[in-house]
Write an enzyme that holds these catalytic residues in place. Structure first.
Site, PDB file in Angstrom:
ATOM      1  N   TYR A  44       0.939  -1.234  -0.072  1.00 31.03           N
ATOM      2  CA  TYR A  44       0.052  -0.137  -0.140  1.00 31.03           C
ATOM      3  C   TYR A  44       0.877   1.317   0.144  1.00 31.03           C
ATOM      4  O   TYR A  44       1.401   1.533   1.157  1.00 31.03           O
ATOM      5  CB  TYR A  44      -0.751  -0.024   1.121  1.00 31.03           C
ATOM      6  N   HIS A  77       0.345 -12.078   1.619  1.00 31.73           N
ATOM      7  CA  HIS A  77      -0.508 -11.218   0.762  1.00 31.73           C
ATOM      8  C   HIS A  77      -0.603 -11.937  -0.710  1.00 31.73           C
ATOM      9  O   HIS A  77       0.582 -12.040  -1.609  1.00 31.73           O
ATOM     10  CB  HIS A  77       0.286  -9.845   0.734  1.00 31.73           C
TER      11      HIS A  77
END
Length: 323
Positions: free
Chosen positions: A56, A142
């Protein structure tokens, strides 16, 4: 705000979680002051679970989240971050990560996929530095879509070792699909699955994973309850997005039908979108992306809005008719 435990661990998360991708400049820039205010507003609303990832904003979300949370006692909140993407110097920067990574930040760094045992540890160490923390409560692998076997043989066992040593509190995987996590909960010792966009009002494709998680005692963190914005407004507009792309006519029609159900019963579509995932026994928390103080407050308020049982009966009947 109520909390629920992740699997068989001692880690308890609030029923609403703070998704930090937007404060990492997802799609559009957000300034430091607004990002910090969003975290503080979530705290004031009772949120004590905060999710982030190196992906992010190429580390920006972790940095901003850690700086804001420094105002609060460490024992009072839970942080999850992710492994699988190492941030390394970009040999050929173009000026912006937006075209390829979706974040409006300089692309001086780039992501290198690494689901090895060593990569997991290096990623975690780097996240600790960016967050300014001495421990991470929950670590999620992830998006290992193309690395499922390696995740099962290396990444997850490495995290389980850290959990057994008391270095981290819980181990999980975070994905936008249900098939690979279903295999992982059966073959590994996971505590949680962060399932993005696959257990929502309009997308229940993760139903078999939800059932297996309940059977095995694995908690589900339901992320992206608005399906990229489709369910974020009282009435889905023609320009609504669904799963990172323009919503099809069929999906838009289903969302609008749900909006009418909500309105008939005195609720809004976003209220039902936030509350729906928690109706399943496997769900521990609903994590929605937050960019501003207003969004932080509204996510918490939507969870506690009164909803009569007839709403859910109406929705179930409609879903059965669509099946």
């Amino acid at each position: 705000m109520r909390t629920r435990r992740l699997g068989r661990t001692e880690v308890a998360v609030t029923e609403v979680g703070f998704g930090s991708a937007p404060i990492g400049n997802l799609y559009t820039p957000t300034d430091d002051t607004t990002a910090a205010a969003a975290v503080h507003a979530a705290w004031d609303a009772g949120v004590r679970y905060f999710d982030t990832a190196p992906h992010y904003g190429l580390g920006l979300a972790e940095q901003r989240l850690g700086a804001a949370l420094a105002a609060y006692p460490r024992a009072q909140y839970v942080v999850s971050t992710k492994v699988g993407r190492l941030l390394v110097p970009n040999p050929a920067p173009t000026g912006s990560d937006l075209p390829t990574g979706m974040f409006a930040v300089p692309d001086t760094l780039t992501r290198r996929l690494d689901y090895s045992r060593d990569g997991v540890r290096r990623s975690l160490e780097a996240s600790l530095r960016r967050l300014g923390l001495d421990r991470i409560d929950v670590v999620l692998v992830h998006d290992p879509d193309d690395f499922v076997d390696q995740t099962i043989s290396e990444a997850i066992p490495a995290l389980v070792e850290l959990r057994e040593q008391g270095v981290i509190g819980a181990v999980g995987v975070g994905m936008n699909q249900w098939q690979a996590p279903l295999r992982m909960v059966r073959e590994t010792d996971l505590d949680a699955v962060m399932l993005a966009g696959r257990w929502t009002l309009v997308d229940r494709s993760g139903e078999s994973l939800m059932a297996e998680c309940e059977r095995l005692g694995v908690s589900v963190i339901a992320a992206a309850p608005y399906n990229s914005g489709l369910l974020a407004n009282d009435w889905p507009g023609d320009d609504s997005y669904f799963d990172y792309g323009p919503a099809s006519a069929d999906v838009l029609a289903r969302a609008r039908a749900l909006a009418r159900v909500a309105e008939r019963n005195g609720n809004t579509l976003p209220q039902l979108a936030m509350q729906f995932p928690l109706r399943h026994a496997a769900t521990a928390s609903v994590v929605a992306g937050v960019r501003s103080p207003e969004q932080a407050a509204s996510s918490a308020a939507r969870l506690t809005a009164p909803v009569v049982a007839d709403v859910w009966s109406d929705i179930e009947n409609r879903s059965s008719a669509d099946a």
